[in-house]
Design a protein around this motif. Structure first.
Motif, PDB file in Angstrom:
ATOM      1  N   GLU A  23       0.725  -1.127  -0.070  1.00  0.00           N
ATOM      2  CA  GLU A  23      -0.338   0.065  -0.181  1.00  0.00           C
ATOM      3  C   GLU A  23       0.745   1.265  -0.029  1.00  0.00           C
ATOM      4  O   GLU A  23       0.493   2.259  -0.773  1.00  0.00           O
ATOM      5  N   GLU A  24       2.159   1.407   0.743  1.00  0.00           N
ATOM      6  CA  GLU A  24       2.802   2.553   0.869  1.00  0.00           C
ATOM      7  C   GLU A  24       3.857   2.435  -0.399  1.00  0.00           C
ATOM      8  O   GLU A  24       4.662   3.417  -0.691  1.00  0.00           O
ATOM      9  N   GLY A  25       3.911   1.484  -1.211  1.00  0.00           N
ATOM     10  CA  GLY A  25       4.788   1.687  -2.266  1.00  0.00           C
ATOM     11  C   GLY A  25       4.396   2.888  -3.137  1.00  0.00           C
ATOM     12  O   GLY A  25       3.119   3.161  -3.444  1.00  0.00           O
ATOM     13  N   LYS A  26       5.350   3.045  -4.020  1.00  0.00           N
ATOM     14  CA  LYS A  26       5.242   4.275  -4.650  1.00  0.00           C
ATOM     15  C   LYS A  26       4.598   3.715  -6.114  1.00  0.00           C
ATOM     16  O   LYS A  26       4.985   2.763  -6.815  1.00  0.00           O
ATOM     17  N   THR A  27       3.739   4.606  -6.762  1.00  0.00           N
ATOM     18  CA  THR A  27       3.344   4.279  -8.002  1.00  0.00           C
ATOM     19  C   THR A  27       4.199   4.718  -9.188  1.00  0.00           C
ATOM     20  O   THR A  27       4.770   5.914  -8.897  1.00  0.00           O
ATOM     21  N   GLY A  59      -0.431   3.169 -14.213  1.00  0.00           N
ATOM     22  CA  GLY A  59      -0.541   1.615 -13.677  1.00  0.00           C
ATOM     23  C   GLY A  59      -1.262   1.829 -12.317  1.00  0.00           C
ATOM     24  O   GLY A  59      -0.422   1.557 -11.452  1.00  0.00           O
ATOM     25  N   GLY A  60      -2.450   2.275 -11.904  1.00  0.00           N
ATOM     26  CA  GLY A  60      -2.973   2.494 -10.676  1.00  0.00           C
ATOM     27  C   GLY A  60      -2.699   1.209  -9.755  1.00  0.00           C
ATOM     28  O   GLY A  60      -2.802   1.541  -8.621  1.00  0.00           O
ATOM     29  N   SER A  61      -2.864  -0.073 -10.310  1.00  0.00           N
ATOM     30  CA  SER A  61      -2.495  -1.108  -9.332  1.00  0.00           C
ATOM     31  C   SER A  61      -1.276  -1.465  -9.198  1.00  0.00           C
ATOM     32  O   SER A  61      -0.742  -2.388  -8.406  1.00  0.00           O
ATOM     33  N   LYS A  62      -0.259  -1.109  -9.921  1.00  0.00           N
ATOM     34  CA  LYS A  62       1.120  -1.351  -9.886  1.00  0.00           C
ATOM     35  C   LYS A  62       1.811  -0.224  -8.780  1.00  0.00           C
ATOM     36  O   LYS A  62       1.449   0.987  -8.730  1.00  0.00           O
ATOM     37  N   ALA A  70       1.852  -8.332  -7.539  1.00  0.00           N
ATOM     38  CA  ALA A  70       2.206  -6.787  -7.447  1.00  0.00           C
ATOM     39  C   ALA A  70       3.686  -6.706  -8.014  1.00  0.00           C
ATOM     40  O   ALA A  70       4.032  -5.726  -8.565  1.00  0.00           O
ATOM     41  N   ILE A  71       4.573  -7.395  -7.494  1.00  0.00           N
ATOM     42  CA  ILE A  71       5.898  -7.357  -7.872  1.00  0.00           C
ATOM     43  C   ILE A  71       6.099  -7.665  -9.056  1.00  0.00           C
ATOM     44  O   ILE A  71       7.132  -7.010  -9.948  1.00  0.00           O
ATOM     45  N   GLU A  72       5.512  -8.594  -9.783  1.00  0.00           N
ATOM     46  CA  GLU A  72       5.616  -8.995 -11.078  1.00  0.00           C
ATOM     47  C   GLU A  72       5.168  -8.083 -11.896  1.00  0.00           C
ATOM     48  O   GLU A  72       5.903  -7.623 -12.971  1.00  0.00           O
ATOM     49  N   ASP A  73       4.159  -7.375 -11.556  1.00  0.00           N
ATOM     50  CA  ASP A  73       3.590  -6.350 -12.341  1.00  0.00           C
ATOM     51  C   ASP A  73       4.487  -5.054 -12.239  1.00  0.00           C
ATOM     52  O   ASP A  73       4.703  -4.499 -13.350  1.00  0.00           O
ATOM     53  N   GLY A  74       5.150  -4.788 -11.201  1.00  0.00           N
ATOM     54  CA  GLY A  74       6.093  -3.804 -11.088  1.00  0.00           C
ATOM     55  C   GLY A  74       7.301  -4.165 -12.058  1.00  0.00           C
ATOM     56  O   GLY A  74       7.833  -3.142 -12.410  1.00  0.00           O
ATOM     57  N   GLY A  75       7.624  -5.317 -12.010  1.00  0.00           N
ATOM     58  CA  GLY A  75       8.892  -5.805 -12.745  1.00  0.00           C
ATOM     59  C   GLY A  75       8.628  -5.680 -14.251  1.00  0.00           C
ATOM     60  O   GLY A  75       9.388  -5.091 -14.994  1.00  0.00           O
TER      61      GLY A  75
END
Length: 163
Positions: free
Chosen positions: A19-23, A28-31, A149-154
């Motif tokens: 939740e505190e991760g930066k967008t 990519g609102g969910s990333k 979430a990590i995969e989407d971020g990657g």
């Protein structure tokens, strides 16, 4: 803490990190961009807690079995005592009949006690294992969401490298 509360707490930490991760700048609102090392450390803590919960469940089942065994031994001892008393009084048929009747009642009571105790032990063990199973499902879902979430971020970062 109740069984599973530590794991629930650790999962809450993972959710908070996400939740505190930066967008990312690309939207990519969910990333989210999160510290993977921090997540991995919490996952390691969760893995360390599982063996204890499994051990606790096995201990509870073992203790219940020991209680059942003691009840059976006590019942056998009571029956043996009743039978011995019946043999001593064998001279008088009425006394023998009453002693056998009492031994049968004691045996029936001991058997009922064993059945009740076994049922309660199995019910309790099933409740503990069902609770553990629910926590495992919850944790698995949380871990999958974090991994996604990590995969989407990657994959988001891979898309941005072309710029």
């Amino acid at each position: 803490m109740q069984p599973g509360e530590e794991i629930e707490s650790l999962l809450g930490e993972i959710e908070q990190i996400v939740e505190e991760g930066k967008t990312p700048f690309t939207g990519g609102g969910s990333k989210k961009i999160v510290d993977a090392q921090e997540i991995y450390e919490i996952i390691d803590e969760i893995r360390a807690r599982f063996p204890q919960e499994f051990a606790d469940s096995r201990r509870i089942v073992r203790e219940e079995q020991e209680m059942l065994d003691r009840a059976q031994q006590q019942a056998d001892s009571i029956i043996a005592d009743a039978q011995q008393q019946a043999m001593i009084l064998a001279g008088d048929q009425e006394v023998v009949r009453l002693a056998q009747q009492q031994a049968d009642q004691i045996r029936d009571q001991a058997s009922q006690y064993e059945r009740d105790t076994r049922y309660n032990a199995e019910s309790y063990a099933d409740s503990v294992l069902a609770n553990l199973e629910d926590h495992l499902r919850s944790m698995s879902g949380s871990v999958q969401r974090v991994r996604q979430a990590i995969e989407d971020g990657g994959s988001q970062n891979d898309d941005n490298q072309g710029w």
